[in-house]
Design an enzyme around this catalytic site. Structure first.
Site, PDB file in Angstrom:
ATOM      1  N   THR A 108      71.100 -52.976-115.656  1.00 46.09           N
ATOM      2  CA  THR A 108      69.733 -53.475-115.507  1.00 46.09           C
ATOM      3  C   THR A 108      69.750 -54.997-115.605  1.00 46.09           C
ATOM      4  O   THR A 108      70.103 -55.544-116.658  1.00 46.09           O
ATOM      5  CB  THR A 108      68.827 -52.917-116.618  1.00 46.09           C
ATOM      6  OG1 THR A 108      68.933 -51.493-116.623  1.00 46.09           O
ATOM      7  CG2 THR A 108      67.384 -53.324-116.381  1.00 46.09           C
ATOM      8  N   LYS A 183      63.068 -50.554-111.994  1.00 45.42           N
ATOM      9  CA  LYS A 183      63.709 -50.289-113.289  1.00 45.42           C
ATOM     10  C   LYS A 183      62.959 -50.986-114.429  1.00 45.42           C
ATOM     11  O   LYS A 183      62.721 -50.402-115.483  1.00 45.42           O
ATOM     12  CB  LYS A 183      65.174 -50.749-113.223  1.00 45.42           C
ATOM     13  CG  LYS A 183      65.925 -50.689-114.520  1.00 45.42           C
ATOM     14  CD  LYS A 183      65.992 -49.292-115.109  1.00 45.42           C
ATOM     15  CE  LYS A 183      66.542 -49.309-116.523  1.00 45.42           C
ATOM     16  NZ  LYS A 183      66.341 -48.048-117.218  1.00 45.42           N
ATOM     17  N   LYS A 251      65.834 -57.053-123.879  1.00 46.62           N
ATOM     18  CA  LYS A 251      66.224 -57.766-122.657  1.00 46.62           C
ATOM     19  C   LYS A 251      65.339 -57.327-121.485  1.00 46.62           C
ATOM     20  O   LYS A 251      64.808 -58.157-120.740  1.00 46.62           O
ATOM     21  CB  LYS A 251      67.701 -57.455-122.353  1.00 46.62           C
ATOM     22  CG  LYS A 251      68.164 -57.912-120.996  1.00 46.62           C
ATOM     23  CD  LYS A 251      69.166 -57.023-120.264  1.00 46.62           C
ATOM     24  CE  LYS A 251      69.297 -55.593-120.548  1.00 46.62           C
ATOM     25  NZ  LYS A 251      69.802 -54.714-119.524  1.00 46.62           N
TER      26      LYS A 251
HETATM   27  P1  NAP Z   1      76.774 -50.955-123.789  1.00 44.70           P
HETATM   28  O1  NAP Z   1      77.135 -49.669-124.393  1.00 44.70           O
HETATM   29  O2  NAP Z   1      76.350 -52.083-124.663  1.00 44.70           O
HETATM   30  O3  NAP Z   1      78.019 -51.431-122.857  1.00 44.70           O
HETATM   31  C1  NAP Z   1      78.009 -52.701-122.259  1.00 44.70           C
HETATM   32  C2  NAP Z   1      79.248 -52.892-121.400  1.00 44.70           C
HETATM   33  O4  NAP Z   1      79.200 -54.239-120.860  1.00 44.70           O
HETATM   34  C3  NAP Z   1      80.582 -52.778-122.152  1.00 44.70           C
HETATM   35  O5  NAP Z   1      81.543 -52.214-121.305  1.00 44.70           O
HETATM   36  C4  NAP Z   1      80.904 -54.253-122.452  1.00 44.70           C
HETATM   37  O6  NAP Z   1      82.282 -54.499-122.638  1.00 44.70           O
HETATM   38  C5  NAP Z   1      80.452 -54.878-121.153  1.00 44.70           C
HETATM   39  N1  NAP Z   1      80.243 -56.329-121.278  1.00 44.70           N
HETATM   40  C6  NAP Z   1      79.302 -56.975-121.999  1.00 44.70           C
HETATM   41  N2  NAP Z   1      79.405 -58.320-121.836  1.00 44.70           N
HETATM   42  C7  NAP Z   1      80.445 -58.505-120.986  1.00 44.70           C
HETATM   43  C8  NAP Z   1      81.043 -59.653-120.407  1.00 44.70           C
HETATM   44  N3  NAP Z   1      80.578 -60.886-120.677  1.00 44.70           N
HETATM   45  N4  NAP Z   1      82.098 -59.492-119.578  1.00 44.70           N
HETATM   46  C9  NAP Z   1      82.575 -58.250-119.297  1.00 44.70           C
HETATM   47  N5  NAP Z   1      82.046 -57.130-119.799  1.00 44.70           N
HETATM   48  C10 NAP Z   1      80.991 -57.250-120.633  1.00 44.70           C
HETATM   49  O7  NAP Z   1      75.593 -50.806-122.726  1.00 44.70           O
HETATM   50  P2  NAP Z   1      75.049 -49.465-122.015  1.00 44.70           P
HETATM   51  O8  NAP Z   1      74.116 -48.768-122.922  1.00 44.70           O
HETATM   52  O9  NAP Z   1      76.188 -48.762-121.391  1.00 44.70           O
HETATM   53  O10 NAP Z   1      74.130 -50.150-120.884  1.00 44.70           O
HETATM   54  C11 NAP Z   1      74.695 -50.741-119.731  1.00 44.70           C
HETATM   55  C12 NAP Z   1      73.533 -51.187-118.827  1.00 44.70           C
HETATM   56  O11 NAP Z   1      72.750 -50.048-118.468  1.00 44.70           O
HETATM   57  C13 NAP Z   1      72.579 -52.186-119.477  1.00 44.70           C
HETATM   58  O12 NAP Z   1      72.139 -53.091-118.490  1.00 44.70           O
HETATM   59  C14 NAP Z   1      71.417 -51.303-119.932  1.00 44.70           C
HETATM   60  O13 NAP Z   1      70.201 -52.022-119.988  1.00 44.70           O
HETATM   61  C15 NAP Z   1      71.397 -50.247-118.839  1.00 44.70           C
HETATM   62  N6  NAP Z   1      70.888 -48.934-119.228  1.00 44.70           N
HETATM   63  C16 NAP Z   1      71.253 -48.365-120.422  1.00 44.70           C
HETATM   64  C17 NAP Z   1      70.741 -47.114-120.746  1.00 44.70           C
HETATM   65  C18 NAP Z   1      71.093 -46.441-122.056  1.00 44.70           C
HETATM   66  O14 NAP Z   1      70.415 -45.475-122.405  1.00 44.70           O
HETATM   67  N7  NAP Z   1      72.102 -46.861-122.756  1.00 44.70           N
HETATM   68  C19 NAP Z   1      69.896 -46.421-119.863  1.00 44.70           C
HETATM   69  C20 NAP Z   1      69.585 -47.021-118.641  1.00 44.70           C
HETATM   70  C21 NAP Z   1      70.095 -48.275-118.340  1.00 44.70           C
HETATM   71  P3  NAP Z   1      82.947 -54.393-124.109  1.00 44.70           P
HETATM   72  O15 NAP Z   1      83.282 -52.949-124.269  1.00 44.70           O
HETATM   73  O16 NAP Z   1      84.101 -55.287-124.034  1.00 44.70           O
HETATM   74  O17 NAP Z   1      81.890 -54.867-125.097  1.00 44.70           O
END
Ligand code: NAP
Length: 296
Positions: A108, A183, A251
């Site tokens: 997102t 979104k 965010k």
């Molecule tokens: P998350 O668990 O916090 O994972 C974030 C990922 O991004 C990890 O692989 C992290 O790597 C990587 N990352 C962060 N900063 C980085 C950088 N500077 N360079 C390279 N990699 C980086 O997040 P998530 O819950 O999977 O969500 C991912 C996206 O989907 C977000 O945009 C969120 O808003 C969206 N989303 C989430 C949900 C939900 O329910 N969780 C639902 C819909 C949409 P590391 O492992 O090294 O930290």
């Protein structure tokens, strides 16, 4: 005769690169492996790749190498800065000319960032789609996300077999920017629901109605919905391990404001979630908003 409906049958020929193995990326990439795609993964923190390589993925050293050996690359990263870093970094997706490949950002980000990613991809002769998702970890595991796509019809059609594995439906909404806007809109409604549920439960509790009874009243009636039901166990247990980390919703609300959302409730809603983040609840689940409101 019994009929079996099997979602994962076709051997898929597209080679997929996957970047970002967080709460969402991990189960999504796993589903693609189960569906028969050849999947190559990259995650900044390398240990998080182990589960995927054990499930059959191979690993790349950096995004540039990943793109070299993939037909399509998908990114599922925290925020705008993370996605830009993966595109524009030293060994990023754009570090070397690799014309004709397709890159799909499922994180997102703001519509503005999405259009920017599309422009810089275009300059490097890469095709770009935005495809953020509605639905959290459970739908990601079950392959029942709702996928909100912006980009050309040609790229959408190429990506459709991938979206069919990851989601129960994909909506092609128009040009790049439309998917991100949709979104942010749905996450505004999510935040309204979470805030409303938390306030309702706390109001009832302060007047002698137990959480258990109030949640039953909500969920048995027309005010109950998918999110109230999903978050009820965490409210009852007062335990909020992140499915969707609160910092990500802060965010999204900020991005919605920046994208022009100026409705009466967005401002107090943003302030409320932002306050919760400032109280140290950013890495807990979005429903931890109830913990910060309880302290008011
Ligand atoms: P998350 O668990 O916090 O994972 C974030 C990922 O991004 C990890 O692989 C992290 O790597 C990587 N990352 C962060 N900063 C980085 C950088 N500077 N360079 C390279 N990699 C980086 O997040 P998530 O819950 O999977 O969500 C991912 C996206 O989907 C977000 O945009 C969120 O808003 C969206 N989303 C989430 C949900 C939900 O329910 N969780 C639902 C819909 C949409 P590391 O492992 O090294 O930290």
């Amino acid at each position: 005769m019994r009929t079996f409906v099997v979602k994962y049958t076709v051997m898929n020929k597209l080679k997929l690169g996957w970047i970002g193995l967080g709460n969402m990326g991990n189960p999504m990439a796993k589903n693609l492996i189960k569906a028969g795609f050849e999947v190559i993964v990259f995650n900044r923190t390398k240990e998080k790749e182990t589960e995927l390589t054990e499930a059959g993925a191979t690993s790349a050293d950096n995004p540039q190498q990943l793109l070299e050996i993939s037909d399509v690359v998908l990114t599922m990263l925290s925020n705008d800065e993370a996605v830009k870093a993966v595109f524009e970094g030293k060994s990023g997706l754009l570090a070397k000319e690799q014309p004709g490949k397709l890159v799909i950002n499922m994180s997102t980000v703001s519509p503005e960032t999405s259009r920017y990613l599309s422009e810089i991809s275009d300059k490097h002769q890469l095709n770009f789609l935005e495809a953020p998702v509605s639905g959290s970890v459970k739908p990601a595991q079950d392959g029942t996300l709702i996928i909100l796509v912006g980009g050309t019809a040609e790229s959408y059609n190429k990506a459709k077999p991938i979206f069919d594995v990851l989601g129960k439906v994909s909506h092609h909404l128009g040009a790049v920017g439309a998917g991100s806007s949709a979104k942010l809109a749905i996450n505004y409604l999510l935040a309204l629901n979470l805030q409303g549920l938390a306030e309702t439960i706390l109001f009832a509790e302060r007047n002698g109605v137990s959480r258990e009874n109030m949640l039953a009243i909500v969920n048995e009636g027309t005010c109950g919905n998918g999110i109230t039901k999903l978050k009820s166990p965490s409210i009852l247990n007062n335990s909020f391990p992140a499915a969707f980390a609160l910092k990500h919703l802060v965010k999204d609300l900020r991005l919605a404001k920046e994208a022009g959302l100026d409705a009466p409730l967005i401002h107090p809603l943003f302030d409320s979630f932002n306050r919760a983040q400032n109280m140290g609840l950013g890495d807990e689940d979005v429903m931890a908003i109830i913990k910060s409101l309880k302290q008011n």
